[in-house]
Design an enzyme around this catalytic site. Structure first.
Site, PDB file in Angstrom:
ATOM      1  N   HIS A 118      -0.324   0.902 -13.024  1.00  0.00           N
ATOM      2  CA  HIS A 118       0.452  -0.252 -13.494  1.00  0.00           C
ATOM      3  C   HIS A 118       1.898   0.186 -13.745  1.00  0.00           C
ATOM      4  O   HIS A 118       2.135   1.249 -14.340  1.00  0.00           O
ATOM      5  CB  HIS A 118      -0.172  -0.797 -14.786  1.00  0.00           C
ATOM      6  CG  HIS A 118       0.504  -2.034 -15.273  1.00  0.00           C
ATOM      7  ND1 HIS A 118       0.198  -3.283 -14.775  1.00  0.00           N
ATOM      8  CD2 HIS A 118       1.490  -2.226 -16.180  1.00  0.00           C
ATOM      9  CE1 HIS A 118       0.972  -4.183 -15.363  1.00  0.00           C
ATOM     10  NE2 HIS A 118       1.762  -3.565 -16.216  1.00  0.00           N
ATOM     11  N   GLY A 174       0.793  -1.230   0.000  1.00  0.00           N
ATOM     12  CA  GLY A 174       0.000   0.000   0.000  1.00  0.00           C
ATOM     13  C   GLY A 174       0.825   1.279   0.000  1.00  0.00           C
ATOM     14  O   GLY A 174       0.381   2.314   0.509  1.00  0.00           O
ATOM     15  N   SER A 175       2.018   1.233  -0.590  1.00  0.00           N
ATOM     16  CA  SER A 175       2.821   2.478  -0.589  1.00  0.00           C
ATOM     17  C   SER A 175       2.196   3.523  -1.516  1.00  0.00           C
ATOM     18  O   SER A 175       2.258   4.726  -1.232  1.00  0.00           O
ATOM     19  CB  SER A 175       4.280   2.198  -0.960  1.00  0.00           C
ATOM     20  OG  SER A 175       4.415   1.814  -2.304  1.00  0.00           O
TER      21      SER A 175
END
Ligand code: GRF
Length: 196
Positions: free
Chosen positions: A108, A11-12
Site C-alpha cells: 500500500h 503491474g510494475s
C-alpha cells in the site's frame, strides 16, 4: 516458496518481483499471475515472462462464491505458498482468505494506518497526503485480512513529501520506493527474517 501475484493494472510492482526472481536475488518461484482485468498490462508482463496467467472476475464467474472458489483453485493447483496483492483492486472472498490466512501480502502506498481503507487507492492516497500537509508518507507491506488495509504490518518505509510536490511527483517517488522495498521485504520473508 512459490508466489502468486494478483494485479489489476500496470503491474510494475509485480515486474520488480519477477525481475528479482529472474536475477536470483529473491529466492522464490512465480506460480501464477491472476488479474480481474483482462486488459491489465500485468497480464502482458506475465506472458512475456512465460508465467501462467489467468483472468478471473465477475464476467468469468458471475456468482461471488464461484469466483472465490475459482481463485482458490487456481492458487492451489499452481502450488502457491504465498499470495502477493500488487495493485489488486478487488477484495478476496472468504474461502481464499481463510485457506491462505497469514500468507496473503499487500503493498500500500502510504504509512498505514494513515491514508488507508476503502476507497483509498491510486492517486486518491497521494491527494489525501498532500491535502493533509504531511511532510512524510511511505510504503506499507502488510498481511491481508477481511478488511481493507488492516492486517498485520510486516514492514514500512518512509518517503519524504516535498513542498513543491504534485500528486504525480509524489506518486512517482512512492512507486519507485515501492519497487525496491517490496523486493527487500520479500527477500526478508523468504529468509524467515520476517515471519508470516
Ligand atoms: C501501487 O501503488 C500499490 O501500492 C498499490 O497499487 C499500485 C500498483 O501499481 N496497491 P503497479 O500496478 O504495481 O504499477
Amino acid at each position: 516458496m512459490k508466489i502468486a501475484i494478483l494485479a489489476s493494472h500496470g503491474g510494475s510492482n509485480m515486474q520488480a518481483v519477477l525481475d528479482a526472481i529472474a536475477c536470483g536475488r529473491l529466492g522464490m518461484e512465480p506460480s501464477i499471475i491472476i488479474s480481474n482485468n483482462r486488459k491489465a498490462y500485468a497480464l502482458e508482463r506475465a506472458a512475456a515472462a512465460g508465467i501462467p496467467h489467468r483472468v478471473l472476475n465477475g464476467t468469468t464467474h458471475p456468482e461471488p462464491a464461484d469466483l472465490d472458489q475459482a481463485i482458490l483453485a487456481a492458487l492451489r493447483e499452481s502450488g502457491t505458498d504465498i499470495v502477493l496483492l500488487a495493485g489488486y483492486m478487488k477484495k478476496l472472498g472468504p474461502a481464499t482468505l481463510s485457506h491462505f490466512d497469514g500468507r496473503i501480502v499487500n503493498i500500500h502506498p502510504s504509512l498505514l494506518p494513515k491514508f488507508g481503507g476503502q476507497g483509498m487507492y491510486g492517486s486518491r492516497v497521494h491527494e489525501a497526503v498532500l491535502a493533509s500537509s504531511e511532510t512524510e508518507t511511505g510504503v506499507t507491506i502488510h498481511l491481508v485480512d477481511g478488511a481493507y488495509d488492516e492486517g498485520r504490518i510486516l514492514a514500512q518505509t518512509p518517503v519524504p513529501v516535498l513542498p513543491e510536490d504534485t500528486v504525480e511527483t509524489l506518486a512517482a517517488r512512492v512507486l519507485e520506493r515501492e519497487h525496491r522495498f517490496l523486493v527487500e521485504t520479500l527477500v526478508r520473508v523468504s529468509k524467515g527474517e520476517i515471519p508470516l
